[in-house]
Design an enzyme around this catalytic site. Structure first.
Site, PDB file in Angstrom:
ATOM      1  N   ASP A  26     -26.613  -0.614  -4.065  1.00 57.83           N
ATOM      2  CA  ASP A  26     -26.419   0.144  -5.304  1.00 57.83           C
ATOM      3  C   ASP A  26     -27.786   0.314  -5.953  1.00 57.83           C
ATOM      4  OD1 ASP A  26     -25.593   0.913  -8.063  1.00 57.83           O
ATOM      5  OD2 ASP A  26     -23.602   0.345  -7.371  1.00 57.83           O
ATOM      6  N   SER A  60     -11.074  12.420  -3.910  1.00 52.00           N
ATOM      7  CA  SER A  60     -10.452  12.578  -5.224  1.00 52.00           C
ATOM      8  C   SER A  60      -9.329  13.606  -5.162  1.00 52.00           C
ATOM      9  CB  SER A  60     -11.538  13.058  -6.189  1.00 52.00           C
ATOM     10  OG  SER A  60     -10.960  13.543  -7.373  1.00 52.00           O
ATOM     11  N   ALA A  61      -8.373  13.456  -6.072  1.00 50.30           N
ATOM     12  CA  ALA A  61      -7.301  14.445  -6.204  1.00 50.30           C
ATOM     13  C   ALA A  61      -7.850  15.806  -6.615  1.00 50.30           C
ATOM     14  CB  ALA A  61      -6.291  13.972  -7.238  1.00 50.30           C
ATOM     15  N   TYR A 116     -18.650  19.120  -8.666  1.00 56.22           N
ATOM     16  CA  TYR A 116     -18.331  17.728  -8.300  1.00 56.22           C
ATOM     17  C   TYR A 116     -17.219  17.714  -7.250  1.00 56.22           C
ATOM     18  CZ  TYR A 116     -15.931  13.256  -8.465  1.00 56.22           C
ATOM     19  OH  TYR A 116     -15.301  12.091  -8.101  1.00 56.22           O
ATOM     20  N   LYS A 152     -16.999  16.493  -3.030  1.00 57.43           N
ATOM     21  CA  LYS A 152     -16.001  15.620  -2.398  1.00 57.43           C
ATOM     22  C   LYS A 152     -15.401  16.326  -1.173  1.00 57.43           C
ATOM     23  CE  LYS A 152     -16.402  12.046  -4.908  1.00 57.43           C
ATOM     24  NZ  LYS A 152     -17.065  10.889  -4.283  1.00 57.43           N
ATOM     25  N   TYR A 164      -8.306   9.558  -4.646  1.00 57.74           N
ATOM     26  CA  TYR A 164      -7.869   8.794  -5.817  1.00 57.74           C
ATOM     27  C   TYR A 164      -7.283   9.724  -6.865  1.00 57.74           C
ATOM     28  CZ  TYR A 164     -11.728   5.723  -4.147  1.00 57.74           C
ATOM     29  OH  TYR A 164     -12.612   4.968  -3.419  1.00 57.74           O
ATOM     30  N   ASN A 206      -5.937   8.900 -11.018  1.00 58.54           N
ATOM     31  CA  ASN A 206      -6.739   8.498 -12.190  1.00 58.54           C
ATOM     32  C   ASN A 206      -6.819   6.977 -12.331  1.00 58.54           C
ATOM     33  OD1 ASN A 206      -6.173  11.361 -12.686  1.00 58.54           O
ATOM     34  ND2 ASN A 206      -7.022  10.988 -14.711  1.00 58.54           N
ATOM     35  N   PRO A 263     -11.693  22.678 -21.769  1.00 60.34           N
ATOM     36  CA  PRO A 263     -11.758  23.676 -20.702  1.00 60.34           C
ATOM     37  C   PRO A 263     -11.637  23.029 -19.323  1.00 60.34           C
ATOM     38  CG  PRO A 263     -13.548  24.015 -22.267  1.00 60.34           C
ATOM     39  CD  PRO A 263     -12.873  22.729 -22.652  1.00 60.34           C
TER      40      PRO A 263
HETATM   41  P1  NAD Z   1     -19.390   4.515 -10.904  1.00 59.90           P
HETATM   42  O1  NAD Z   1     -20.438   5.451 -11.398  1.00 59.90           O
HETATM   43  O2  NAD Z   1     -18.922   3.436 -11.804  1.00 59.90           O
HETATM   44  O3  NAD Z   1     -19.886   3.829  -9.552  1.00 59.90           O
HETATM   45  C1  NAD Z   1     -20.782   4.448  -8.668  1.00 59.90           C
HETATM   46  C2  NAD Z   1     -21.864   3.428  -8.323  1.00 59.90           C
HETATM   47  O4  NAD Z   1     -22.759   4.038  -7.395  1.00 59.90           O
HETATM   48  C3  NAD Z   1     -22.700   3.011  -9.528  1.00 59.90           C
HETATM   49  O5  NAD Z   1     -22.839   1.599  -9.515  1.00 59.90           O
HETATM   50  C4  NAD Z   1     -24.052   3.695  -9.313  1.00 59.90           C
HETATM   51  O6  NAD Z   1     -25.116   2.931  -9.833  1.00 59.90           O
HETATM   52  C5  NAD Z   1     -24.093   3.805  -7.819  1.00 59.90           C
HETATM   53  N1  NAD Z   1     -24.874   4.921  -7.273  1.00 59.90           N
HETATM   54  C6  NAD Z   1     -24.823   6.229  -7.635  1.00 59.90           C
HETATM   55  N2  NAD Z   1     -25.649   6.958  -6.856  1.00 59.90           N
HETATM   56  C7  NAD Z   1     -26.220   6.091  -5.992  1.00 59.90           C
HETATM   57  C8  NAD Z   1     -27.148   6.236  -4.917  1.00 59.90           C
HETATM   58  N3  NAD Z   1     -27.648   7.424  -4.600  1.00 59.90           N
HETATM   59  N4  NAD Z   1     -27.518   5.140  -4.224  1.00 59.90           N
HETATM   60  C9  NAD Z   1     -27.016   3.905  -4.541  1.00 59.90           C
HETATM   61  N5  NAD Z   1     -26.123   3.727  -5.529  1.00 59.90           N
HETATM   62  C10 NAD Z   1     -25.739   4.800  -6.247  1.00 59.90           C
HETATM   63  O7  NAD Z   1     -18.174   5.414 -10.400  1.00 59.90           O
HETATM   64  P2  NAD Z   1     -16.695   4.995 -10.010  1.00 59.90           P
HETATM   65  O8  NAD Z   1     -15.780   5.468 -11.075  1.00 59.90           O
HETATM   66  O9  NAD Z   1     -16.650   3.590  -9.589  1.00 59.90           O
HETATM   67  O10 NAD Z   1     -16.460   5.934  -8.760  1.00 59.90           O
HETATM   68  C11 NAD Z   1     -16.755   5.520  -7.450  1.00 59.90           C
HETATM   69  C12 NAD Z   1     -16.527   6.673  -6.489  1.00 59.90           C
HETATM   70  O11 NAD Z   1     -15.185   7.117  -6.606  1.00 59.90           O
HETATM   71  C13 NAD Z   1     -17.405   7.881  -6.778  1.00 59.90           C
HETATM   72  O12 NAD Z   1     -17.784   8.453  -5.542  1.00 59.90           O
HETATM   73  C14 NAD Z   1     -16.472   8.806  -7.530  1.00 59.90           C
HETATM   74  O13 NAD Z   1     -16.856  10.151  -7.368  1.00 59.90           O
HETATM   75  C15 NAD Z   1     -15.149   8.507  -6.874  1.00 59.90           C
HETATM   76  N6  NAD Z   1     -13.989   8.798  -7.719  1.00 59.90           N
HETATM   77  C16 NAD Z   1     -13.911   8.262  -8.974  1.00 59.90           C
HETATM   78  C17 NAD Z   1     -12.817   8.555  -9.782  1.00 59.90           C
HETATM   79  C18 NAD Z   1     -12.706   7.990 -11.183  1.00 59.90           C
HETATM   80  O14 NAD Z   1     -11.869   8.462 -11.948  1.00 59.90           O
HETATM   81  N7  NAD Z   1     -13.496   6.984 -11.578  1.00 59.90           N
HETATM   82  C19 NAD Z   1     -11.797   9.403  -9.318  1.00 59.90           C
HETATM   83  C20 NAD Z   1     -11.919   9.928  -8.029  1.00 59.90           C
HETATM   84  C21 NAD Z   1     -13.012   9.618  -7.233  1.00 59.90           C
HETATM   85  N1  UDP Z   2      -8.041  13.401 -22.705  1.00 60.74           N
HETATM   86  C1  UDP Z   2      -7.849  13.499 -24.094  1.00 60.74           C
HETATM   87  N2  UDP Z   2      -8.825  12.991 -24.901  1.00 60.74           N
HETATM   88  C2  UDP Z   2      -9.958  12.394 -24.443  1.00 60.74           C
HETATM   89  C3  UDP Z   2     -10.125  12.293 -23.035  1.00 60.74           C
HETATM   90  C4  UDP Z   2      -9.147  12.824 -22.213  1.00 60.74           C
HETATM   91  O1  UDP Z   2      -6.846  14.026 -24.563  1.00 60.74           O
HETATM   92  O2  UDP Z   2     -10.805  11.966 -25.223  1.00 60.74           O
HETATM   93  C5  UDP Z   2      -6.992  13.929 -21.814  1.00 60.74           C
HETATM   94  C6  UDP Z   2      -7.488  15.026 -20.894  1.00 60.74           C
HETATM   95  O3  UDP Z   2      -7.338  16.277 -21.502  1.00 60.74           O
HETATM   96  C7  UDP Z   2      -6.575  14.844 -19.683  1.00 60.74           C
HETATM   97  C8  UDP Z   2      -6.230  13.363 -19.670  1.00 60.74           C
HETATM   98  O4  UDP Z   2      -6.561  12.870 -20.975  1.00 60.74           O
HETATM   99  O5  UDP Z   2      -5.387  15.539 -19.887  1.00 60.74           O
HETATM  100  C9  UDP Z   2      -7.034  12.580 -18.648  1.00 60.74           C
HETATM  101  O6  UDP Z   2      -8.393  12.900 -18.791  1.00 60.74           O
HETATM  102  P1  UDP Z   2      -9.539  12.149 -18.019  1.00 60.74           P
HETATM  103  O7  UDP Z   2     -10.834  12.771 -18.411  1.00 60.74           O
HETATM  104  O8  UDP Z   2      -9.393  10.678 -18.217  1.00 60.74           O
HETATM  105  O9  UDP Z   2      -9.225  12.397 -16.482  1.00 60.74           O
HETATM  106  P2  UDP Z   2      -9.108  13.768 -15.634  1.00 60.74           P
HETATM  107  O10 UDP Z   2      -7.656  13.970 -15.411  1.00 60.74           O
HETATM  108  O11 UDP Z   2      -9.759  14.837 -16.390  1.00 60.74           O
HETATM  109  O12 UDP Z   2      -9.798  13.418 -14.368  1.00 60.74           O
END
Ligand code: NAD
Ligand code: UDP
Length: 334
Positions: A32, A125-126, A149, A153, A177, A179, A293
């Site tokens: 990391d 991601s979804a 973004y 993915k 994933y 949420n 948006p």
């Molecule tokens: P996060 O930002 O908390 O974790 C990502 C980690 O990767 C961080 O610790 C960051 O320091 C590290 N990192 C970023 N770029 C790097 C690089 N180039 N080299 C080494 N380390 C690096 O994010 P998260 O929420 O834990 O998400 C993890 C993964 O899951 C991501 O790929 C994200 O896109 C994906 N994801 C997250 C969500 C969500 O809602 N959190 C939903 C769907 C997919």
């Molecule tokens: N949301 C909200 N207020 C906030 C943040 C999010 O009403 O301050 C709503 C957003 O419009 C969405 C849901 O909560 O309908 C989940 O948003 P989030 O950004 O957590 O996840 P997303 O589904 O966008 O990945």
């Protein structure tokens, strides 16, 4: 114990997965660059797991640094979390997102290829589903994204599929994933957004803690029962557990398989607010504001493939998710 490389293992989902891997009998090794996490997460993980967690402060895009880590360990598999994840930022800075996320995926694949590691779990991601796909989303649904973004993915999924097809014995699990929210039951690790949170739950916990005056509910005129958007929230510890199960699946299967990780049940924003209040006893001031948006009215997972292929089903409900997120937020204040 099999060594597992975890890129981004200090981040939100990565850290919970490191804890789950350790509990499942694996030896996680973290790479990391701490661009969106803190090094103190490692100490906290060592407290949770009672094990020493090796970590390397390196950028996954740095081929030489990855090569050095791969030379030191014999990895059974890699789990790839590292990347940039802010949707709005990706719209403003598309090149940075494409360069970062695609280079990270390709750099990891190149190191795996060089060192003969043939098992990969990828954080998808979804958001790869088309907005107009019918709900619940199924893995065979139409794919297409509405922001850079999301495309990073989907393109990463494709790159991984191509490498899997070209490499005999290669196994990739593309976890889509929904949420993730909540925090580890220890209260030691959780979501730590920098600045003003974009996501619902971190915003909610900061309002409850008095850091922000009230929650803005983004729109109540959507075609849903209470007019607010519906999402499939999943406890991050359930999601983490799915990664350990995916490693087992990857051991026994080759090729690339996309699998939804959600609960199969959607909650509206107002239902989340009510669940938070029930779970914590804290009342949450909110006001309804304009739509954000790009938000889609409703989506949730069809979780059947995860059940069939991984034997995975989410166990923790929305109130447990809220309770654990709140416990972590309170710990942060101390
Ligand atoms: P996060 O930002 O908390 O974790 C990502 C980690 O990767 C961080 O610790 C960051 O320091 C590290 N990192 C970023 N770029 C790097 C690089 N180039 N080299 C080494 N380390 C690096 O994010 P998260 O929420 O834990 O998400 C993890 C993964 O899951 C991501 O790929 C994200 O896109 C994906 N994801 C997250 C969500 C969500 O809602 N959190 C939903 C769907 C997919
Ligand atoms: N949301 C909200 N207020 C906030 C943040 C999010 O009403 O301050 C709503 C957003 O419009 C969405 C849901 O909560 O309908 C989940 O948003 P989030 O950004 O957590 O996840 P997303 O589904 O966008 O990945």
């Amino acid at each position: 114990m099999p060594n597992i490389l975890v890129t981004g293992g200090a981040g939100y989902i990565g850290s919970h997965t490191v804890a789950a891997l350790s509990a499942a009998g694996y030896s996680p090794v973290i790479v990391d660059n701490f661009s969106n996490s803190q090094e103190s997460v490692i100490t906290r993980l060592e407290k949770i797991t009672g094990a020493q967690i090796p970590f390397y402060n390196a950028d996954v895009r740095d081929g030489a640094a990855l090569d050095a880590v791969f030379s030191q360990y014999s990895f059974a598999a890699a789990i790839h979390f590292a990347g940039l994840k802010a949707v709005g930022e990706s719209v403003a800075e598309p090149l940075r997102y494409y360069e970062h996320n695609l280079a990270a995926t390709m750099s990891l694949l190149a190191a795996m290829q060089k060192h003969g590691v043939k098992s990969l779990i990828f954080s998808s991601s979804a958001t790869v589903y088309r907005e107009d796909d019918p709900v619940p989303y199924v893995e065979s649904g139409e794919l297409g994204c509405s922001n850079p973004y999301g495309w990073t993915k989907l393109f990463s999924e494709q790159i991984i599929r191509d490498v899997a097809a070209a490499t005999p014995g290669f196994s990739a699990v593309l976890l889509r994933y929904f949420n993730p929210i909540g925090a580890h039951s220890s209260g030691l690790i959780g979501e730590e957004p920098q600045g003003v949170p974009n996501n619902l739950l971190p915003y909610v916990t900061q309002v409850a803690a008095g850091i922000r005056p009230q929650l803005s509910v983004f729109g109540n005129d959507y075609p849903t029962p209470d007019g607010t958007c519906i999402r499939d929230y999943i406890h991050v510890s359930d999601l983490a557990r799915a990664h350990a199960l995916a490693l087992g699946f990857a051991e026994k299967n080759t090729g690339a398989t996309a699998i939804n990780i959600g609960t199969g049940r959607g909650y509206s924003v107002l239902e989340v607010v009510a669940a938070f209040e029930r779970a914590t006893g804290v009342s949450l001031p909110y006001r309804v504001t304009a739509r954000r948006p790009g938000d889609i009215p409703e989506y949730f997972a069809n979780p059947e493939l995860a059940r069939e292929k991984l034997g995975f089903a989410a166990e923790l409900g929305i109130e447990e998710m809220c309770r654990d997120a709140w416990r972590f937020e309170q710990g942060r204040k101390d």
